[in-house]
Design a protein around this motif. Sequence first.
Motif, PDB file in Angstrom:
ATOM      1  N   HIS A 325      87.410  29.967 -14.688  1.00 22.49           N
ATOM      2  CA  HIS A 325      86.288  30.546 -13.826  1.00 22.49           C
ATOM      3  C   HIS A 325      86.967  30.913 -12.569  1.00 22.49           C
ATOM      4  N   LEU A 326      88.195  30.432 -12.166  1.00 22.98           N
ATOM      5  CA  LEU A 326      88.799  30.847 -10.880  1.00 22.98           C
ATOM      6  C   LEU A 326      88.894  32.182 -10.672  1.00 22.98           C
ATOM      7  N   ASP A 335     111.708  37.165  -6.343  1.00 23.76           N
ATOM      8  CA  ASP A 335     113.059  37.594  -6.204  1.00 23.76           C
ATOM      9  C   ASP A 335     113.816  37.128  -7.095  1.00 23.76           C
ATOM     10  N   TRP A 336     114.607  37.992  -7.974  1.00 24.45           N
ATOM     11  CA  TRP A 336     115.517  37.532  -9.176  1.00 24.45           C
ATOM     12  C   TRP A 336     116.441  36.474  -8.669  1.00 24.45           C
ATOM     13  N   ARG A 337     116.899  36.446  -7.677  1.00 21.51           N
ATOM     14  CA  ARG A 337     117.822  35.295  -7.341  1.00 21.51           C
ATOM     15  C   ARG A 337     117.267  34.091  -6.440  1.00 21.51           C
ATOM     16  N   ASP A 338     116.259  34.288  -5.552  1.00 12.44           N
ATOM     17  CA  ASP A 338     115.694  33.277  -4.771  1.00 12.44           C
ATOM     18  C   ASP A 338     114.518  32.907  -5.123  1.00 12.44           C
ATOM     19  N   GLY A 339     113.938  33.494  -6.101  1.00 12.57           N
ATOM     20  CA  GLY A 339     112.489  32.962  -6.611  1.00 12.57           C
ATOM     21  C   GLY A 339     111.451  33.551  -6.276  1.00 12.57           C
ATOM     22  N   PHE A 340     110.078  32.691  -6.161  1.00 18.79           N
ATOM     23  CA  PHE A 340     108.688  33.156  -5.605  1.00 18.79           C
ATOM     24  C   PHE A 340     108.608  33.015  -4.171  1.00 18.79           C
ATOM     25  N   GLN A 341     107.937  33.865  -3.645  1.00 19.88           N
ATOM     26  CA  GLN A 341     107.346  33.786  -2.283  1.00 19.88           C
ATOM     27  C   GLN A 341     105.963  34.626  -2.401  1.00 19.88           C
ATOM     28  N   LEU A 342     105.096  33.814  -2.870  1.00 19.33           N
ATOM     29  CA  LEU A 342     103.632  34.262  -3.178  1.00 19.33           C
ATOM     30  C   LEU A 342     102.594  33.661  -2.339  1.00 19.33           C
ATOM     31  N   ALA A 343     101.331  34.327  -2.061  1.00 19.52           N
ATOM     32  CA  ALA A 343     100.280  33.733  -1.627  1.00 19.52           C
ATOM     33  C   ALA A 343      98.940  34.269  -2.219  1.00 19.52           C
ATOM     34  N   ILE A 344      98.409  33.218  -2.771  1.00 20.09           N
ATOM     35  CA  ILE A 344      97.108  33.606  -3.665  1.00 20.09           C
ATOM     36  C   ILE A 344      95.773  32.952  -3.136  1.00 20.09           C
ATOM     37  N   ALA A 345      94.881  33.647  -3.034  1.00 16.86           N
ATOM     38  CA  ALA A 345      93.636  33.168  -2.343  1.00 16.86           C
ATOM     39  C   ALA A 345      92.461  33.487  -3.442  1.00 16.86           C
ATOM     40  N   THR A 346      91.809  32.151  -3.573  1.00 18.97           N
ATOM     41  CA  THR A 346      90.493  32.117  -4.672  1.00 18.97           C
ATOM     42  C   THR A 346      89.081  32.291  -3.711  1.00 18.97           C
ATOM     43  N   GLN A 347      88.417  32.799  -4.830  1.00 21.42           N
ATOM     44  CA  GLN A 347      87.016  32.956  -4.296  1.00 21.42           C
ATOM     45  C   GLN A 347      86.294  31.560  -4.328  1.00 21.42           C
ATOM     46  N   PRO A 348      85.173  31.257  -3.457  1.00 22.29           N
ATOM     47  CA  PRO A 348      84.531  30.113  -3.513  1.00 22.29           C
ATOM     48  C   PRO A 348      84.053  29.936  -4.887  1.00 22.29           C
ATOM     49  N   LEU A 349      84.180  28.445  -5.380  1.00 21.33           N
ATOM     50  CA  LEU A 349      83.595  28.137  -6.883  1.00 21.33           C
ATOM     51  C   LEU A 349      83.347  26.787  -6.634  1.00 21.33           C
ATOM     52  N   ALA A 350      82.057  26.380  -7.315  1.00 24.49           N
ATOM     53  CA  ALA A 350      81.778  25.064  -7.461  1.00 24.49           C
ATOM     54  C   ALA A 350      82.762  24.160  -8.049  1.00 24.49           C
ATOM     55  N   VAL A 351      82.502  23.057  -7.511  1.00 21.31           N
ATOM     56  CA  VAL A 351      83.897  21.930  -7.593  1.00 21.31           C
ATOM     57  C   VAL A 351      83.899  21.847  -9.254  1.00 21.31           C
ATOM     58  N   ASP A 352      82.756  21.399  -9.647  1.00 16.50           N
ATOM     59  CA  ASP A 352      83.040  21.124 -11.296  1.00 16.50           C
ATOM     60  C   ASP A 352      83.533  22.317 -11.988  1.00 16.50           C
ATOM     61  N   ARG A 353      83.279  23.486 -11.540  1.00 17.56           N
ATOM     62  CA  ARG A 353      83.983  24.667 -12.306  1.00 17.56           C
ATOM     63  C   ARG A 353      85.510  24.615 -12.110  1.00 17.56           C
ATOM     64  N   PHE A 355      87.393  22.061 -11.507  1.00 17.59           N
ATOM     65  CA  PHE A 355      87.780  20.839 -12.477  1.00 17.59           C
ATOM     66  C   PHE A 355      88.363  21.431 -13.831  1.00 17.59           C
ATOM     67  N   GLN A 356      87.183  22.149 -14.462  1.00 13.77           N
ATOM     68  CA  GLN A 356      87.150  22.672 -15.853  1.00 13.77           C
ATOM     69  C   GLN A 356      88.424  23.930 -15.839  1.00 13.77           C
ATOM     70  N   SER A 357      88.565  24.613 -14.637  1.00 12.28           N
ATOM     71  CA  SER A 357      89.349  25.576 -14.823  1.00 12.28           C
ATOM     72  C   SER A 357      90.967  25.063 -14.977  1.00 12.28           C
ATOM     73  N   LEU A 358      91.036  23.818 -14.073  1.00 14.02           N
ATOM     74  CA  LEU A 358      92.548  23.570 -13.964  1.00 14.02           C
ATOM     75  C   LEU A 358      92.842  22.503 -15.115  1.00 14.02           C
ATOM     76  N   LYS A 359      91.566  22.056 -15.826  1.00 10.89           N
ATOM     77  CA  LYS A 359      91.692  21.158 -17.015  1.00 10.89           C
ATOM     78  C   LYS A 359      91.887  19.549 -16.182  1.00 10.89           C
ATOM     79  N   PHE A 360      91.465  19.525 -14.957  1.00 13.71           N
ATOM     80  CA  PHE A 360      91.471  18.065 -14.560  1.00 13.71           C
ATOM     81  C   PHE A 360      90.329  17.143 -15.106  1.00 13.71           C
ATOM     82  N   PRO A 361      90.779  15.906 -14.959  1.00 12.56           N
ATOM     83  CA  PRO A 361      89.402  14.977 -15.470  1.00 12.56           C
ATOM     84  C   PRO A 361      88.637  14.920 -13.986  1.00 12.56           C
ATOM     85  N   ARG A 362      87.393  14.906 -14.425  1.00 13.33           N
ATOM     86  CA  ARG A 362      86.522  14.711 -13.292  1.00 13.33           C
ATOM     87  C   ARG A 362      86.398  13.251 -12.868  1.00 13.33           C
TER      88      ARG A 362
END
Length: 468
Positions: A325-326, A335-353, A355-362
Motif C-alpha cells: 500500500h505504500l 555506485d558500483w564500488r561505493d554502494g547506495f546513496q538514495l533518498a525515498i519519500a513515501t505518501q501519507p498512509l494509515a498506520v495499519d496499512r 504495518f500490513q505493507s511492511l509485514k510487521f506485527p501489530r
Amino acid sequence: MVTDPRQSESSPGLPLIVGQRGRNLACPKIWGISCVGAAAIAVGVGYYAHGWVYNDVAPLVEKGINNFLNRPVSLGALRSVSLTHLEFGATTIASTDQDPNWVKLQGLRISYNPLQYLWDRRLGLTITAIKPQAYFEQGRSGAWLQTEIDQMGDDFPLRLNALVIKDAQGRLVTRHFASQQLNPPVQLQLKSARIAPNSTDQTLAFELDGKLLPATHPRSRLAIRGKFDGNEKKLKINVQTRHLPAAPLRELLPLQLDLRGGNLTSQLAIAVENQTLVSLDGKVEIDQGTLKLPQLARPLTNIQGPLIFQGQKIHFGKIQAHLAHLQAQGTGYLDWRDGFQLAIATQPLAVDRIFQSLKFPRPTVPLSGQLTSQIQIKGPLEKPDVAVKLRQAGKTPFRIENLALRDLSADLNITDDRVKIRQLTAIPHSGGRITGSGQVTSRAKNGQTEWQPFQLQLQALSLIHISE
C-alpha cells in the motif's frame, strides 16, 4: 562492258546471288563452332571446378573447422556444391568432458570467392549457421569459451571472414559472482547475428538482433553491437533494448540486484577491461519493474521512471514504486564500488496499512492515524544501511489508544534482522512529551521473513494527563 545486271565482280563463274549466300552462311558456322567450343571449355572448367571444390575445398573446410574450434565437429552431408558455396546438412558440435557447451545446426552454408584463391592462394570463408540451437555455460574463470580457440596458421589456405547466424535459439547459463554456482538458464532468441574476426589487429566485431525469453511484450527487442580487442583485453558494447524483460538480467549480469519483473527500454554504452566493468553510460526507462531488497519482507513493485548511467554510477530520476500500500518516490544514485546513496519519500498512509505493507506485527497498543516517511539508503550493495524518519501526517490526530497526539516523530534503522527505534517522540494535545525506544526483530522461516512483536520502552515527561 558488262551489261547484264545479274553479273558483278564476284568470283569468276559464280553468280552474284550465290556469292552473297555463301558469305551469309559462313558466319553461323563460325558462331556455332565458337559456341560449341565455349560450351566445351565451360563444361571442362565447371567439371574441374566442381572437382576442386568437392575434393579440395570441402575437406579443407572440415579440417579447418575442427582445428579452429579445437574439438570434433560432425559435419552433415554435403548437399549443395557450386563455385561460390558449399552447403552441409545437419551439423553438430557436441559437448565434451571438459566443455559442456554444444551447438546443433539444421544446416551450414559456407560461401567464398574462388578468384581470391587464384590471387593469393587463400580462401576467405563466410560461414552461415542455419537455425542453430545452442547451450553455453560460463566457466569458473568467467570465460564463455571453455575450449581455447586456435589461430589458423599463416600457411593454412582458409580464413574466416565472418560467422553469420540466422534464426537461433540458445540457453545461456552464468555463474553467481560470489558462490560460483550455476544460475538458472536464460533463454535467448536471435533473429540474426554476425561475428567478424580480424587477424591483422586481433579484433573481433560482432552484432546481434534478437530478444530474451520469455518476452512480456510483443515488440520486445535486444540489439547489441560491439568490438573486442584481443591484444588489450578491451570490450566495447552498444546495447539498445525495447520492452526487454528485466528478470533474466539478474542471471546474466553481476548487478547484485534481485530484479523480478518489468520491462526495460534502454540505450547503453558499456566498456569492459580484463573482464572488469569500467564504465556504463546511457539511459534506461523502467516500466512496471519489480525489485526485491533483503531488508524488506515484500518486493518493490510497479517501479516506473528513468535510470541514468554515468560511468560507475546509476542516477535515479524520480523513480516511483509501491511497497504493497505504500507509495514512494526515490532520487539519488547507486555506485558500483561505493554502494547506495538514495533518498525515498513515501505518501501519507494509515498506520495499519503501513504495518500490513511492511509485514510487521501489530503493536499490542492500538494505534490510529496517518504517517509519512523519509528513507535514506546508504552503503554497500550487499548490505546497505536503511534509516527511516517517520512523521505524523494528515488532519486527523494520531492516537495511541485513547491519547490524541499533536505531533509524532520517530527515527528508525533497518538492518538484516531487526528494526531499531532509536528515538520516538510524541507530544499529546493535552501537553507534555512522551519519548521511547525499542526494536522489532525478525527470523527466517521456510524462506520467509517473520517479524516478532514490538519491544518498546516509553517514558512520559511533564505529562498533564494521558486520557481524554
